[in-house]
Design an enzyme around this catalytic site. Structure first.
Site, short mmCIF file in Angstrom:
data_model
loop_
_atom_site.label_atom_id
_atom_site.label_comp_id
_atom_site.label_asym_id
_atom_site.label_seq_id
_atom_site.Cartn_x
_atom_site.Cartn_y
_atom_site.Cartn_z
N GLY A 161 0.78 -1.24 0.00
CA GLY A 161 0.00 0.00 0.00
C GLY A 161 0.80 1.28 0.00
N MET B 222 -3.87 -6.83 -7.21
CA MET B 222 -3.29 -7.92 -8.01
C MET B 222 -4.33 -8.94 -8.46
SD MET B 222 -0.27 -6.90 -8.26
CE MET B 222 1.04 -5.98 -7.46
N ASN C 215 -5.59 2.84 -12.95
CA ASN C 215 -4.59 1.88 -12.47
C ASN C 215 -3.20 2.50 -12.58
OD1 ASN C 215 -3.52 -0.74 -11.70
ND2 ASN C 215 -2.90 -1.01 -13.83
N HIS D 240 0.71 1.34 -13.15
CA HIS D 240 1.50 0.20 -13.60
C HIS D 240 2.98 0.60 -13.62
CE1 HIS D 240 2.35 -3.58 -15.57
NE2 HIS D 240 3.17 -2.91 -16.36
N GLU E 208 -11.41 -3.40 -20.60
CA GLU E 208 -11.44 -4.87 -20.59
C GLU E 208 -10.10 -5.49 -21.01
OE1 GLU E 208 -12.96 -2.87 -22.59
OE2 GLU E 208 -12.54 -3.49 -24.64
N ALA F 213 8.45 8.02 -9.78
CA ALA F 213 7.33 8.09 -10.74
C ALA F 213 5.98 7.77 -10.10
CB ALA F 213 7.60 7.15 -11.91
N GLU F 214 5.78 6.56 -9.61
CA GLU F 214 4.43 6.15 -9.18
C GLU F 214 3.83 7.07 -8.13
OE1 GLU F 214 3.73 1.91 -8.44
OE2 GLU F 214 5.71 1.52 -9.24
C1 GAR Z 1 3.36 -1.03 -7.42
O1 GAR Z 1 4.65 -0.98 -7.96
C2 GAR Z 1 2.33 -1.03 -8.54
O2 GAR Z 1 2.68 -0.21 -9.62
C3 GAR Z 1 2.34 -2.47 -8.94
O3 GAR Z 1 2.43 -3.18 -7.72
C4 GAR Z 1 3.10 -2.37 -6.74
C5 GAR Z 1 2.23 -2.24 -5.52
O4 GAR Z 1 2.90 -1.61 -4.47
N1 GAR Z 1 1.17 -2.81 -9.70
C6 GAR Z 1 1.17 -3.68 -10.70
O5 GAR Z 1 2.15 -4.32 -11.04
C7 GAR Z 1 -0.16 -3.83 -11.42
N2 GAR Z 1 -0.01 -4.50 -12.66
P1 GAR Z 1 2.12 -0.91 -3.26
O6 GAR Z 1 1.14 -1.95 -2.68
O7 GAR Z 1 3.20 -0.58 -2.28
O8 GAR Z 1 1.41 0.29 -3.78
#
Ligand code: GAR
Length: 201
Positions: free
Chosen positions: A14, A93, A110, A112, A150, A182-183
């Site tokens: 999270g 996930m 989302n 990624h 989808e 980035a994220e």
């Molecule tokens: C993050 O890096 C997110 O981008 C990735 O999982 C991680 C979750 O971390 N998501 C994917 O790969 C989706 N296809 P978090 O629980 O610490 O946010």
């Protein structure tokens, strides 16, 4: 000012949820409020982060439902009950079927951990994405925030940010850099952008 009501769907640590909570507290997110956090994994640390921020949580487990449709209907019922406008997948996930995505066009976001269309789609999640980027030998990767439709990782892109790959990177080191650079930046900015457009329309 009216705010869009946000639900965040999580499965793990999270840290992206935390970035959204922090952005709400600092005012980067001002057009929406996180009203609900739903996890499909028991004990996900993301649930602790939500509770600490006084955000309502719910657990919806695949094993408690006979099939994917029933699992998705249980999530939909919660979203309806809490009058959710925008759904954010933050490390969620589980791939959602058209039965779910079709019900919320351009309302599911989302994050990624790659520059889509590289290293995305079915089977590319979490550390696997960074392992693939390193084994391919790309020199630049990054993160993408997109709408969910989808097609796994196939919806319209909202924001992207590039991140440099450095000599000696491991999947874990790269994952951390992609999150930090980035994220955790583009996810809150994208959520604000989408919430603002929803309340203005
Ligand atoms: C993050 O890096 C997110 O981008 C990735 O999982 C991680 C979750 O971390 N998501 C994917 O790969 C989706 N296809 P978090 O629980 O610490 O946010």
């Amino acid at each position: 000012m009216k705010k869009a009501r946000i639900a965040v769907l999580v499965s793990g640590g999270g840290t992206n949820l935390q970035a959204l909570i922090d952005a709400q507290n600092s005012g980067i997110i001002e057009s929406g409020e996180i009203a609900l956090v739903i996890s499909n994994k028991e004990g996900a640390y993301a649930l602790e982060r939500a509770k600490r921020a006084n955000i309502e949580t719910a657990l919806v487990l695949k094993k408690d439902h006979p099939d994917a449709t029933a699992f998705e209907e249980a999530i939909k019922a919660l979203l309806c009950e809490k009058e959710i406008d925008i759904i954010v997948l933050a490390g969620f996930m589980s791939i959602l079927t058209e039965n779910f995505t079709g019900a919320y066009p351009e309302r599911i976001i989302n994050v990624h951990p790659s520059l889509i269309p590289s290293f995305c789609g079915k089977g590319f999640y979490g550390l696997k994405v960074h392992e693939a980027a390193l084994s391919y030998g790309v020199k630049v990767t990054g993160a993408t925030v997109h709408f969910v439709n989808e097609i796994p990782d196939g919806g319209r892109i909202i924001m992207q940010k590039a991140v440099e790959i450095k000599d000696g990177d491991t999947p874990e080191i790269l994952q951390k850099r992609v999150m930090e650079e980035a994220e955790w930046k583009i996810l809150p900015l994208s959520v604000e952008k989408v919430c603002r457009s929803k309340i203005e329309n």
